[in-house]
Write a protein that holds these residues in place. Structure first.
Motif, PDB file in Angstrom:
ATOM      1  N   PHE A 118      37.182  58.820-108.878  1.00 44.07           N
ATOM      2  CA  PHE A 118      37.377  59.212-110.269  1.00 44.07           C
ATOM      3  C   PHE A 118      36.997  60.674-110.444  1.00 44.07           C
ATOM      4  CE2 PHE A 118      36.708  54.662-110.319  1.00 44.07           C
ATOM      5  CZ  PHE A 118      37.716  54.216-111.154  1.00 44.07           C
ATOM      6  N   ASP A 119      37.697  61.347-111.358  1.00 46.15           N
ATOM      7  CA  ASP A 119      37.485  62.770-111.571  1.00 46.15           C
ATOM      8  C   ASP A 119      36.475  63.047-112.672  1.00 46.15           C
ATOM      9  OD1 ASP A 119      37.973  65.418-110.892  1.00 46.15           O
ATOM     10  OD2 ASP A 119      39.486  65.683-112.442  1.00 46.15           O
ATOM     11  N   ASP A 120      35.887  61.992-113.245  1.00 44.97           N
ATOM     12  CA  ASP A 120      34.933  62.189-114.328  1.00 44.97           C
ATOM     13  C   ASP A 120      33.817  61.155-114.234  1.00 44.97           C
ATOM     14  OD1 ASP A 120      36.607  60.018-115.023  1.00 44.97           O
ATOM     15  OD2 ASP A 120      36.063  60.238-117.134  1.00 44.97           O
ATOM     16  N   ASP A 121      32.733  61.433-114.942  1.00 48.96           N
ATOM     17  CA  ASP A 121      31.571  60.549-114.896  1.00 48.96           C
ATOM     18  C   ASP A 121      31.823  59.213-115.582  1.00 48.96           C
ATOM     19  OD1 ASP A 121      31.707  61.986-117.377  1.00 48.96           O
ATOM     20  OD2 ASP A 121      29.660  61.338-117.819  1.00 48.96           O
ATOM     21  N   GLN A 122      32.805  59.156-116.512  1.00 48.18           N
ATOM     22  CA  GLN A 122      33.094  57.931-117.253  1.00 48.18           C
ATOM     23  C   GLN A 122      34.028  56.989-116.499  1.00 48.18           C
ATOM     24  OE1 GLN A 122      31.966  57.328-120.706  1.00 48.18           O
ATOM     25  NE2 GLN A 122      30.559  58.931-120.093  1.00 48.18           N
ATOM     26  N   ASN A 123      34.533  57.415-115.344  1.00 52.22           N
ATOM     27  CA  ASN A 123      35.457  56.623-114.532  1.00 52.22           C
ATOM     28  C   ASN A 123      36.735  56.275-115.277  1.00 52.22           C
ATOM     29  OD1 ASN A 123      33.183  54.661-112.394  1.00 52.22           O
ATOM     30  ND2 ASN A 123      33.399  56.841-112.719  1.00 52.22           N
ATOM     31  N   THR A 124      37.211  57.222-116.099  1.00 50.56           N
ATOM     32  CA  THR A 124      38.475  57.020-116.815  1.00 50.56           C
ATOM     33  C   THR A 124      39.631  57.768-116.156  1.00 50.56           C
ATOM     34  OG1 THR A 124      38.002  58.880-118.301  1.00 50.56           O
ATOM     35  CG2 THR A 124      37.274  56.692-119.010  1.00 50.56           C
ATOM     36  N   ARG A 125      39.337  58.833-115.416  1.00 52.47           N
ATOM     37  CA  ARG A 125      40.382  59.634-114.776  1.00 52.47           C
ATOM     38  C   ARG A 125      40.497  59.200-113.314  1.00 52.47           C
ATOM     39  NH1 ARG A 125      38.966  65.790-116.884  1.00 52.47           N
ATOM     40  NH2 ARG A 125      38.312  65.246-118.996  1.00 52.47           N
ATOM     41  N   ARG A 126      41.290  58.175-113.081  1.00 49.28           N
ATOM     42  CA  ARG A 126      41.387  57.572-111.752  1.00 49.28           C
ATOM     43  C   ARG A 126      42.250  58.415-110.820  1.00 49.28           C
ATOM     44  NH1 ARG A 126      45.058  54.136-109.220  1.00 49.28           N
ATOM     45  NH2 ARG A 126      44.149  52.749-107.645  1.00 49.28           N
ATOM     46  N   LEU A 127      41.734  58.644-109.616  1.00 46.59           N
ATOM     47  CA  LEU A 127      42.483  59.308-108.557  1.00 46.59           C
ATOM     48  C   LEU A 127      42.837  58.246-107.527  1.00 46.59           C
ATOM     49  CD1 LEU A 127      40.266  62.497-108.099  1.00 46.59           C
ATOM     50  CD2 LEU A 127      42.276  62.215-109.559  1.00 46.59           C
ATOM     51  N   PRO A 128      44.112  57.893-107.393  1.00 41.04           N
ATOM     52  CA  PRO A 128      44.500  56.794-106.497  1.00 41.04           C
ATOM     53  C   PRO A 128      44.255  57.136-105.037  1.00 41.04           C
ATOM     54  CG  PRO A 128      46.437  57.936-107.316  1.00 41.04           C
ATOM     55  CD  PRO A 128      45.269  58.504-108.065  1.00 41.04           C
ATOM     56  N   PRO A 129      44.237  56.135-104.174  1.00 42.94           N
ATOM     57  CA  PRO A 129      44.045  56.394-102.740  1.00 42.94           C
ATOM     58  C   PRO A 129      45.206  57.199-102.174  1.00 42.94           C
ATOM     59  CG  PRO A 129      44.692  54.115-103.100  1.00 42.94           C
ATOM     60  CD  PRO A 129      44.424  54.699-104.455  1.00 42.94           C
ATOM     61  N   GLY A 130      44.942  57.837-101.041  1.00 41.79           N
ATOM     62  CA  GLY A 130      45.989  58.636-100.405  1.00 41.79           C
ATOM     63  C   GLY A 130      45.725  58.815 -98.933  1.00 41.79           C
ATOM     64  N   ALA A 131      46.788  59.045 -98.188  1.00 46.93           N
ATOM     65  CA  ALA A 131      46.689  59.278 -96.739  1.00 46.93           C
ATOM     66  C   ALA A 131      47.605  60.430 -96.359  1.00 46.93           C
ATOM     67  CB  ALA A 131      47.055  58.023 -95.960  1.00 46.93           C
ATOM     68  N   GLU A 132      47.149  61.238 -95.418  1.00 49.02           N
ATOM     69  CA  GLU A 132      47.926  62.383 -94.956  1.00 49.02           C
ATOM     70  C   GLU A 132      48.031  62.344 -93.436  1.00 49.02           C
ATOM     71  OE1 GLU A 132      47.424  67.216 -94.639  1.00 49.02           O
ATOM     72  OE2 GLU A 132      46.764  66.214 -96.480  1.00 49.02           O
ATOM     73  N   LEU A 133      49.235  62.598 -92.927  1.00 47.47           N
ATOM     74  CA  LEU A 133      49.484  62.637 -91.493  1.00 47.47           C
ATOM     75  C   LEU A 133      49.903  64.042 -91.093  1.00 47.47           C
ATOM     76  CD1 LEU A 133      49.906  61.258 -88.714  1.00 47.47           C
ATOM     77  CD2 LEU A 133      52.260  60.771 -89.457  1.00 47.47           C
ATOM     78  N   ASP A 134      49.226  64.604 -90.089  1.00 55.34           N
ATOM     79  CA  ASP A 134      49.548  65.926 -89.561  1.00 55.34           C
ATOM     80  C   ASP A 134      49.987  65.796 -88.105  1.00 55.34           C
ATOM     81  OD1 ASP A 134      48.577  66.859 -91.997  1.00 55.34           O
ATOM     82  OD2 ASP A 134      46.591  67.292 -91.180  1.00 55.34           O
ATOM     83  N   LEU A 135      50.967  66.607 -87.707  1.00 54.02           N
ATOM     84  CA  LEU A 135      51.461  66.605 -86.329  1.00 54.02           C
ATOM     85  C   LEU A 135      51.407  68.018 -85.764  1.00 54.02           C
ATOM     86  CD1 LEU A 135      54.647  64.330 -86.660  1.00 54.02           C
ATOM     87  CD2 LEU A 135      52.339  63.650 -85.928  1.00 54.02           C
ATOM     88  N   ARG A 136      51.183  68.099 -84.438  1.00 52.32           N
ATOM     89  CA  ARG A 136      51.119  69.403 -83.785  1.00 52.32           C
ATOM     90  C   ARG A 136      51.638  69.272 -82.358  1.00 52.32           C
ATOM     91  NH1 ARG A 136      47.588  72.820 -80.736  1.00 52.32           N
ATOM     92  NH2 ARG A 136      47.315  74.917 -81.639  1.00 52.32           N
ATOM     93  N   GLY A 137      52.475  70.206 -81.945  1.00 50.50           N
ATOM     94  CA  GLY A 137      52.950  70.280 -80.573  1.00 50.50           C
ATOM     95  C   GLY A 137      52.667  71.654 -80.008  1.00 50.50           C
ATOM     96  N   ALA A 138      52.099  71.699 -78.791  1.00 53.15           N
ATOM     97  CA  ALA A 138      51.729  72.975 -78.182  1.00 53.15           C
ATOM     98  C   ALA A 138      52.320  73.083 -76.786  1.00 53.15           C
ATOM     99  CB  ALA A 138      50.210  73.105 -78.128  1.00 53.15           C
TER     100      ALA A 138
END
Length: 671
Positions: free
Chosen positions: A604-624
């Motif tokens: 949550f983005d606030d102390d009152q837990n009213t501004r919910r930030l949903p879960p998230g996932a990020e995938l990064d790729l690298r080739g060298a």
């Protein structure tokens, strides 16, 4: 029979001399605590050092974004998701000298290019003992690259949105020079119904440092100088920041004097200046109006630390002391009428914290035991807030605050037992504290339509914790930790009221715009947190390696009589779950493919837990593709799936997002 020619003589060997900053050998007791090493390989694969540190779950900046797009005031560090804070609830050091900002406690990560860093140790749990004040939820101890002849590291890259970066580190065995520069047009963080007022998070930054060192008959001496500046947009028309500063460090050390054991003495100074403009945005996001112009915040921090170390058979001990001073003043304009500022504000003060400690370690057979105690004195003086009319100079508010001071005892103790060479158990208990920063004590600020008021009566935060762990090296390197932490008097942004209008409970804040919320920093009771964290790495086959880590923290606020409305709620910006995983596949002698994933659960983005930030996932790729020893060209894609990861939400539920799909190519040299 023809004579056989003798074989050619072997090629002459060349000794490579690498000289590291002056330091004492580790006391040996850190292994009883929850510690993670960030390797040079991880630093090479991640474009920013804070992103490399985020491969350890529980490490996070205040918001779910990297230093590529975060405002300087939200780049504070916290560990274990106990309670996020822009002021940092973890201490960050570079070879013993703090790098946290003297005014606000945050860290300017663009001033620390990974090309100049050898590695990092993250110690989770209160870092009392040698670390002292600020190491509330742990310590991030950075180690600068060793100096050697020639080029040590080089990275050149180009990416989407006109992104360019260059960084270099090299010199001689007695001189190390590191420099980097970067520019990007950035991205617009509001991607659902953005308006003309929304602007990209553009960035320009540059830094340079030099370390000169010499050995004087066994006494190692080093001087390090650094300068940095970054300029970035804040995502709204008219909202920008400019952070710049310098640092100086002088270190003397003799690891083995032959008379009194090893000793080390360090003096450091750090100056900074932050300019930060904020605006109010119209409900339809069609325009903005000026809200605050923090045109200068000069601050200075300086300190001393000293330590004496001795080893007697299986027993090692260390005695030390440190002192830190900080002073700074915020200069800003506010209360715009017809887009013209009418009021000025000067706010600031001074703080001091200093203490002494003694810590010992015992290593014998399968046992490793460590214990340490310290005592600190803290003080806040010359706190002031003065507001005046720009047109006449008439003072409308003159609010000096009486000085405050106190002492805080802390300590830590732990033991580790090796059941066999591949399996160990450990347990630890600790206490730590963090004194409030000048920013928290004296400076109100604004983000969009939200206003947060300062509080010169804040008290230090204190953390008490216990933990137990199990780990080993059989089949894979792994560890698992259970912990319980209690954070007393946490500095929290407590909701006072919502706009539009002047909030009667705190009229000093002035008019709060529609869609805005008024907060004030308060010591809000306590936060109770328990959880489990684990990490592992190994090889599936010789050419395929893996790593995985997770952290779960159940944190809840007990607001007590100060903020009873918060009791039972989650602290702001604290996800319960974070997890990371990565694979490195050396497909041929030339080609290496890497992947990395990071997941965060709901927060949550606030102390009152009213501004919910949903879960998230990020995938990064690298080739060298290897071009030879230490040289490679690479292709990297960050956020391959273009996932929408929420980083913030306003009172009228406008969501800001982290970096979108980003493609970059580059050349890297590391040795």
């Amino acid at each position: 029979m023809a004579d056989v020619a003798p074989p050619p003589p072997p090629a002459p060997s060349v000794e490579v001399v690498v000289v590291y900053p002056p330091r004492l050998p580790p006391l040996g007791g850190e292994a009883v605590f929850s510690a993670v090493q960030i390797t040079p390989e991880t630093l090479k694969e991640e474009p920013r050092i804070d992103q490399a540190l985020e491969t350890s779950p529980g490490f996070s900046l205040f918001r779910r974004t990297s230093s590529l797009s975060a405002n300087p005031t939200t780049q504070g560090v916290s560990l274990r998701s106990i309670a996020g804070s822009g002021a940092s609830r973890a201490l960050v050091t570079l070879d013993g000298a703090p790098v946290n900002d003297p005014f606000g406690g945050w860290v300017i990560w663009t001033a620390l290019p990974s090309e100049g860093i050898e590695g990092a140790t993250i110690v989770r749990g209160a870092g009392a003992g040698p670390y002292g004040a600020g190491a509330l939820t742990g310590v991030v101890a950075l180690t600068e690259r060793g100096a050697r002849d020639g080029l040590g590291a080089l990275d050149l890259s180009v990416g989407e949105r006109n992104s360019y970066r260059a960084a270099v580190s090299g010199g001689t065995p007695s001189v190390l020079i590191t420099a980097s520069a970067e520019t990007t047009d950035g991205y617009i963080p509001v991607r659902t119904n953005p308006g003309p007022a929304d602007r990209p998070l553009d960035l320009e930054d540059a830094n340079a440092s030099i370390r000169v060192q010499h050995d004087f008959n066994g006494v190692q001496a080093a001087v390090r100088l650094e300068t940095f500046e970054e300029r970035r947009g804040a995502g709204l028309e008219g909202a920008r920041s400019d952070a710049k500063g310098t640092s100086e460090t002088f270190t003397l050390a003799d690891p083995d004097s032959g008379i009194i054991g090893g000793w080390r003495l360090q003096a450091w100074a750090r100056s900074s200046d932050l300019a930060n403009t904020s605006v109010s945005v119209a409900p339809d996001r069609s325009s903005t109006t000026p809200a605050n112009n923090e045109y200068s915040t000069p601050a200075e921090g300086y300190g001393l630390n000293a330590e004496l170390q001795e080893h007697w058979g299986p027993v090692s001990w260390q005695f030390g002391a440190d002192a830190r001073w900080a002073l700074g003043t915020d200069h800003e304009l506010f209360k715009a009428v017809s887009n013209q500022y009418t009021m000025g504000r000067i706010a600031g003060g001074q703080t001091f914290v200093g203490g002494a400690y003694i810590e010992s370690a015992y290593a014998q057979g399968p046992w490793l035991v460590t214990a340490g105690v310290r005592e600190d004195y803290w003080q806040s003086t010359d706190s002031q807030r003065r507001e005046y009319v720009l047109a006449t100079g008439a003072v409308t508010l003159n609010n000096p605050t009486p000085e405050a001071d106190g002492t805080v005892p802390t300590g830590r103790i732990g033991a580790r037992y090796a059941i066999d060479p591949d399996l160990w158990v450990r347990t630890a208990a600790y206490a730590g504290f963090r004194a409030p920063t000048l920013n928290e004590l004296d400076r109100p600020f604004r983000v969009g339509n939200d206003v947060t008021e300062a509080n010169p009566l804040l008290r230090p935060e204190k953390l008490y914790g216990v933990e137990a762990g199990l780990g080993g090296d059989r089949f894979a390197n792994w560890q698992l930790t259970l912990f319980y932490n209690q954070l007393k008097d946490p500095v929290t942004n407590v909701t006072i009221g919502k706009g539009p209008g002047v909030i009667a409970a705190l009229p000093i804040a002035g008019f709060i715009s529609a869609g805005g919320t008024l907060f004030q920093r308060e010591n809000a009771g306590q936060i109770n947190a328990y959880g489990v964290e684990g990490d592992a790495n190994g090889d599936i086959i010789s050419s395929l390696s893996w790593r995985a880590a997770f952290a779960y923290t159940h944190a809840r606020v007990d607001g007590e009589e100060v903020a009873p409305q918060l009791t039972g709620l989650k602290p702001a910006q604290t996800p319960a779950w974070t997890a990371t995983a990565g694979l490195d596949w050396r497909t041929t002698d030339k080609l290496t493919l890497s992947s990395f994933m990071r997941y965060v659960s709901t927060s949550f983005d606030d102390d009152q837990n009213t501004r919910r930030l949903p879960p998230g996932a990020e995938l990064d790729l690298r080739g060298a593709w290897s071009l030879g020893p230490a040289k490679e060209i690479y292709v990297a894609i960050d956020n391959v799936a273009n996932a929408n990861i929420s980083t913030g939400k306003t009172a009228n539920f406008v969501t800001s997002l982290s970096e979108p799909f980003t493609f970059r190519v580059g050349f890297s040299y590391r040795r």
